[in-house]
Design an enzyme around this catalytic site. Structure first.
Site, PDB file in Angstrom:
ATOM      1  N   GLY A 139      -9.052  -9.433  16.664  1.00  0.00           N
ATOM      2  CA  GLY A 139     -10.104  -9.459  16.205  1.00  0.00           C
ATOM      3  C   GLY A 139     -10.343 -10.943  15.310  1.00  0.00           C
ATOM      4  O   GLY A 139      -9.596 -10.807  14.162  1.00  0.00           O
ATOM      5  N   ALA A 140     -10.916 -11.758  15.693  1.00  0.00           N
ATOM      6  CA  ALA A 140     -11.097 -13.151  14.952  1.00  0.00           C
ATOM      7  C   ALA A 140     -12.380 -13.435  14.345  1.00  0.00           C
ATOM      8  O   ALA A 140     -12.912 -14.660  14.467  1.00  0.00           O
ATOM      9  CB  ALA A 140     -10.619 -14.182  15.930  1.00  0.00           C
ATOM     10  N   GLY A 152     -10.671 -11.235  10.030  1.00  0.00           N
ATOM     11  CA  GLY A 152      -9.431 -11.004  10.754  1.00  0.00           C
ATOM     12  C   GLY A 152      -8.621 -12.546  10.734  1.00  0.00           C
ATOM     13  O   GLY A 152      -7.420 -12.707  10.452  1.00  0.00           O
ATOM     14  N   ARG A 189     -11.501 -12.370  21.125  1.00  0.00           N
ATOM     15  CA  ARG A 189     -12.010 -11.513  22.144  1.00  0.00           C
ATOM     16  C   ARG A 189     -12.883 -12.632  23.199  1.00  0.00           C
ATOM     17  O   ARG A 189     -12.849 -12.423  24.428  1.00  0.00           O
ATOM     18  CB  ARG A 189     -13.025 -10.503  21.850  1.00  0.00           C
ATOM     19  CG  ARG A 189     -13.944  -9.891  22.860  1.00  0.00           C
ATOM     20  CD  ARG A 189     -14.844  -8.955  22.300  1.00  0.00           C
ATOM     21  NE  ARG A 189     -15.722  -9.163  21.557  1.00  0.00           N
ATOM     22  CZ  ARG A 189     -16.696  -8.250  21.149  1.00  0.00           C
ATOM     23  NH1 ARG A 189     -17.014  -7.127  21.438  1.00  0.00           N
ATOM     24  NH2 ARG A 189     -17.621  -8.754  20.013  1.00  0.00           N
ATOM     25  N   GLY A 227      -9.980  -3.673  -0.755  1.00  0.00           N
ATOM     26  CA  GLY A 227      -9.974  -4.443  -2.099  1.00  0.00           C
ATOM     27  C   GLY A 227     -10.814  -5.461  -1.904  1.00  0.00           C
ATOM     28  O   GLY A 227     -11.290  -6.052  -1.064  1.00  0.00           O
ATOM     29  N   LYS A 233     -19.586   0.379  -1.460  1.00  0.00           N
ATOM     30  CA  LYS A 233     -19.860  -0.712  -2.183  1.00  0.00           C
ATOM     31  C   LYS A 233     -20.684  -1.676  -1.316  1.00  0.00           C
ATOM     32  O   LYS A 233     -21.573  -2.435  -1.986  1.00  0.00           O
ATOM     33  CB  LYS A 233     -18.651  -1.412  -2.384  1.00  0.00           C
ATOM     34  CG  LYS A 233     -17.669  -1.924  -1.593  1.00  0.00           C
ATOM     35  CD  LYS A 233     -17.916  -3.453  -1.103  1.00  0.00           C
ATOM     36  CE  LYS A 233     -16.871  -3.751   0.134  1.00  0.00           C
ATOM     37  NZ  LYS A 233     -17.381  -5.159   0.624  1.00  0.00           N
ATOM     38  N   THR A 259     -18.345  -7.590  -4.563  1.00  0.00           N
ATOM     39  CA  THR A 259     -19.682  -7.615  -3.611  1.00  0.00           C
ATOM     40  C   THR A 259     -20.977  -7.570  -4.035  1.00  0.00           C
ATOM     41  O   THR A 259     -21.642  -8.263  -3.432  1.00  0.00           O
ATOM     42  CB  THR A 259     -19.370  -6.700  -2.334  1.00  0.00           C
ATOM     43  OG1 THR A 259     -18.050  -6.421  -2.261  1.00  0.00           O
ATOM     44  CG2 THR A 259     -19.947  -6.765  -1.123  1.00  0.00           C
ATOM     45  N   GLU A 263     -21.695  -4.279   7.130  1.00  0.00           N
ATOM     46  CA  GLU A 263     -21.480  -3.012   7.345  1.00  0.00           C
ATOM     47  C   GLU A 263     -22.429  -2.004   6.431  1.00  0.00           C
ATOM     48  O   GLU A 263     -22.681  -0.922   7.097  1.00  0.00           O
ATOM     49  CB  GLU A 263     -19.969  -2.508   7.250  1.00  0.00           C
ATOM     50  CG  GLU A 263     -18.968  -3.535   7.701  1.00  0.00           C
ATOM     51  CD  GLU A 263     -18.641  -2.656   9.165  1.00  0.00           C
ATOM     52  OE1 GLU A 263     -19.443  -1.613   9.758  1.00  0.00           O
ATOM     53  OE2 GLU A 263     -17.687  -2.960   9.839  1.00  0.00           O
TER      54      GLU A 263
HETATM   55  N1  LIG Z   1     -15.563 -11.185   5.668  1.00  0.00           N
HETATM   56  C1  LIG Z   1     -14.944 -10.713   4.575  1.00  0.00           C
HETATM   57  O1  LIG Z   1     -14.781 -11.324   3.628  1.00  0.00           O
HETATM   58  C2  LIG Z   1     -14.426  -9.372   4.698  1.00  0.00           C
HETATM   59  C3  LIG Z   1     -14.814  -8.179   5.614  1.00  0.00           C
HETATM   60  N2  LIG Z   1     -14.146  -7.005   5.599  1.00  0.00           N
HETATM   61  C4  LIG Z   1     -14.338  -6.226   6.980  1.00  0.00           C
HETATM   62  O2  LIG Z   1     -13.970  -6.577   7.885  1.00  0.00           O
HETATM   63  C5  LIG Z   1     -14.515  -6.101   9.204  1.00  0.00           C
HETATM   64  C6  LIG Z   1     -14.816  -7.423   9.953  1.00  0.00           C
HETATM   65  O3  LIG Z   1     -15.563  -8.250   9.089  1.00  0.00           O
HETATM   66  P1  LIG Z   1     -15.851  -9.749   9.407  1.00  0.00           P
HETATM   67  O4  LIG Z   1     -14.461 -10.336  10.070  1.00  0.00           O
HETATM   68  O5  LIG Z   1     -16.110 -10.477   8.352  1.00  0.00           O
HETATM   69  O6  LIG Z   1     -16.861  -9.927  10.389  1.00  0.00           O
HETATM   70  P2  LIG Z   1     -17.413 -11.031  11.346  1.00  0.00           P
HETATM   71  O7  LIG Z   1     -19.096 -10.463  11.693  1.00  0.00           O
HETATM   72  O8  LIG Z   1     -17.293 -12.306  10.597  1.00  0.00           O
HETATM   73  O9  LIG Z   1     -16.535 -10.893  12.721  1.00  0.00           O
HETATM   74  C7  LIG Z   1     -16.743  -9.665  13.356  1.00  0.00           C
HETATM   75  C8  LIG Z   1     -15.824 -10.110  14.581  1.00  0.00           C
HETATM   76  O10 LIG Z   1     -15.269  -8.919  15.112  1.00  0.00           O
HETATM   77  C9  LIG Z   1     -15.413  -9.266  16.743  1.00  0.00           C
HETATM   78  N3  LIG Z   1     -15.754  -7.930  17.355  1.00  0.00           N
HETATM   79  C10 LIG Z   1     -16.541  -7.197  17.176  1.00  0.00           C
HETATM   80  N4  LIG Z   1     -16.259  -5.865  18.170  1.00  0.00           N
HETATM   81  C11 LIG Z   1     -15.407  -6.101  18.791  1.00  0.00           C
HETATM   82  C12 LIG Z   1     -14.454  -5.786  19.734  1.00  0.00           C
HETATM   83  N5  LIG Z   1     -14.896  -4.452  20.307  1.00  0.00           N
HETATM   84  N6  LIG Z   1     -13.354  -5.981  20.050  1.00  0.00           N
HETATM   85  C13 LIG Z   1     -12.827  -7.410  19.612  1.00  0.00           C
HETATM   86  N7  LIG Z   1     -13.533  -8.028  18.809  1.00  0.00           N
HETATM   87  C14 LIG Z   1     -14.915  -7.561  18.238  1.00  0.00           C
HETATM   88  C15 LIG Z   1     -16.599 -10.068  16.870  1.00  0.00           C
HETATM   89  O11 LIG Z   1     -16.444 -10.879  17.964  1.00  0.00           O
HETATM   90  C16 LIG Z   1     -16.202 -10.837  15.602  1.00  0.00           C
HETATM   91  O12 LIG Z   1     -15.758 -12.030  15.834  1.00  0.00           O
HETATM   92  C17 LIG Z   1     -15.802  -5.478   8.562  1.00  0.00           C
HETATM   93  O13 LIG Z   1     -15.496  -4.158   8.697  1.00  0.00           O
HETATM   94  C18 LIG Z   1     -15.934  -5.949   7.054  1.00  0.00           C
HETATM   95  O14 LIG Z   1     -16.542  -5.121   6.227  1.00  0.00           O
HETATM   96  C19 LIG Z   1     -13.321  -6.547   4.716  1.00  0.00           C
HETATM   97  C20 LIG Z   1     -13.034  -7.354   3.690  1.00  0.00           C
HETATM   98  C21 LIG Z   1     -13.531  -8.899   3.776  1.00  0.00           C
HETATM   99  O1  LIG Z   2     -15.616  -6.718   1.558  1.00  0.00           O
HETATM  100  C1  LIG Z   2     -15.761  -7.864   1.250  1.00  0.00           C
HETATM  101  C2  LIG Z   2     -15.371  -8.276   0.037  1.00  0.00           C
HETATM  102  O2  LIG Z   2     -14.330  -7.468  -0.376  1.00  0.00           O
HETATM  103  C3  LIG Z   2     -16.972  -8.622   2.024  1.00  0.00           C
HETATM  104  O3  LIG Z   2     -18.042  -7.999   1.679  1.00  0.00           O
HETATM  105  P1  LIG Z   2     -19.345  -8.640   2.599  1.00  0.00           P
HETATM  106  O4  LIG Z   2     -19.139  -7.960   3.978  1.00  0.00           O
HETATM  107  O5  LIG Z   2     -20.673  -7.923   1.753  1.00  0.00           O
HETATM  108  O6  LIG Z   2     -19.402  -9.994   2.665  1.00  0.00           O
END
Ligand SMILES: NC(=O)C1=CN([C@@H]2O[C@H](COP(=O)(O)OP(=O)(O)OC[C@H]3O[C@@H](n4cnc5c(N)ncnc54)[C@H](O)[C@@H]3O)[C@@H](O)[C@H]2O)C=CC1
Ligand SMILES: O=C(CO)COP(=O)(O)O
Length: 344
Positions: free
Chosen positions: A13-14, A18, A39, A141, A196, A253, A286
């Site tokens: 997952g990129a 990721g 993907r 975290g 959160k 957040t 989320e």
């Molecule tokens: N962005 C951040 O700063 C942080 C995000 N998270 C958590 O990490 C998770 C992912 O967040 P982000 O990467 O920021 O989201 P994002 O919206 O930037 O990217 C999500 C990615 O997942 C891919 N995806 C969705 N369904 C998929 C599947 N079935 N198979 C493969 N790839 C798939 C999408 O193509 C997309 O590239 C969320 O649950 C978020 O709450 C946690 C900590 C920090």
């Molecule tokens: O989980 C996160 C920071 O720890 C990212 O929060 P957001 O999904 O609201 O950008």
């Protein structure tokens, strides 16, 4: 493990997170071998050519030991010392089932923070249902992807019931500018990560309406009480909510300009509709998808979560931002109930 410290890590997952986590693992002093599975084939091709992720973190170059992969990921899972799932909660069940079929012994950790929309399960409950025999954990975290990708100092929690998974996460990420703390309270860590996000929507609304810093501090503090009540009712430990995945991630957040959930709240306060906001956000928020389940699970346990419930009403179009504020302010006076500190 390929050498004493060098691991082979597959990040599936990129999206923003990721990608950032893959960069952090590749920059680790042990020089891990990192595969980042994408993907979308076109996106993978762009990332391979540009050696960065133009869609999410386009200012950060990939280290040489980070390989971009696409298509079938079986070989990556089967050869990895550690599989990291960078997908949103909605993809967790399918991914875990696939991994369990490919490599039942693979240690797997997820990065997602939320509750599965269809059946209201926390990520570790999804795993228990979808692939109960996998060795699992969660990395959580306060951590904005951009700051981690830029190697800015960050502290995370590696939560697992399995000491080997905690140790692998620490070996994979602890070092340079990242500290990783072990924890065994999966429930507490995951409730913190999910709730959160809902509270960050609330503080975004508060700031979007220009209600002031007093109001924001009140929302964060009473929000922490909501998170702790729900988490303890679900079996989490009260002290977890005082830690990085609780108050730490809530403060980040709820106040940080890089939060997507907070941005949703800011835009709702400006009068934009939820579909409009989601169409332009470009990332998963989320909190939008799990707010209803947070409140539903709290209701089943007799736990009061007025701030989260107000966010749900707004997301469902049953109230507007101003009414939501009135509704919270007009609640009956109450005693300030706080969870008791742990006794050691
Ligand atoms: N962005 C951040 O700063 C942080 C995000 N998270 C958590 O990490 C998770 C992912 O967040 P982000 O990467 O920021 O989201 P994002 O919206 O930037 O990217 C999500 C990615 O997942 C891919 N995806 C969705 N369904 C998929 C599947 N079935 N198979 C493969 N790839 C798939 C999408 O193509 C997309 O590239 C969320 O649950 C978020 O709450 C946690 C900590 C920090
Ligand atoms: O989980 C996160 C920071 O720890 C990212 O929060 P957001 O999904 O609201 O950008």
């Amino acid at each position: 493990m390929t050498t004493a410290n060098r691991l082979s890590i597959a990040v599936l997952g990129a999206g923003a997170w990721g990608t950032a986590v893959a960069i952090a693992a590749a920059k680790h002093p042990a020089h891990h071998h990192v595969s980042l599975w994408v993907r979308d084939a076109q996106q993978a091709e762009q990332m391979r050519l540009q050696r960065r992720n133009p869609r999410y973190l386009d200012e950060v170059d990939f280290p040489d030991n980070l390989c971009i992969e696409e298509g079938n990921f079986s070989h990556l899972v089967m050869s990895a010392d550690l599989v990291v799932l960078g997908t949103p909660v909605s993809a967790l069940s399918d991914m875990l089932q696939t991994i369990a079929m490919l490599s039942p012994q693979a240690p797997v950790v997820w990065l997602c923070k939320g509750i599965e929309q269809t059946n209201g399960l926390l990520p570790h409950e999804v795993q228990l249902k979808a692939a109960p025999h996998l060795l699992c954990g969660v990395l959580s975290g306060p951590s904005f992807a951009l700051e981690v990708a830029r190697s800015q100092p960050t502290a995370l929690v590696a939560a697992s019931h399995d000491a080997r998974v905690q140790a692998l996460l620490i070996a994979a990420f602890h070092g340079n500018n990242m500290r990783v703390y072990g924890n065994t309270d999966l429930v507490g860590v995951e409730v913190g990560g999910a709730v959160k996000n809902v509270l960050a929507i609330a503080t975004g609304i508060c700031d979007g309406l220009d209600l002031g810093l007093n109001a924001r501090a009140a929302l964060i503090t009473r929000g922490l009480a909501e998170m702790t009540r729900l988490g303890c009712a679900l079996g989490g430990r009260p002290e977890t909510f005082m830690g990085l995945s609780g108050v730490g991630d809530l403060v980040l957040t709820a106040t940080g300009g890089l939060s997507r959930n907070r941005k949703v709240g800011l835009l709702l306060a400006q009068g934009q509709s939820l579909p409009e906001i989601l169409a332009t956000l470009g990332h998963v928020a989320e909190g939008v998808y799990c707010a209803h389940n947070v409140v539903q699970r709290a209701g089943q346990l007799g736990v009061e979560m007025p701030i989260s419930a107000a966010v749900v009403q707004l997301l469902e179009g049953k109230t507007n931002a101003q009414e939501l504020v009135q509704q919270l302010l007009e609640r009956d006076p109450a005693i300030e109930s706080l969870p008791s500190p742990p006794v050691h």
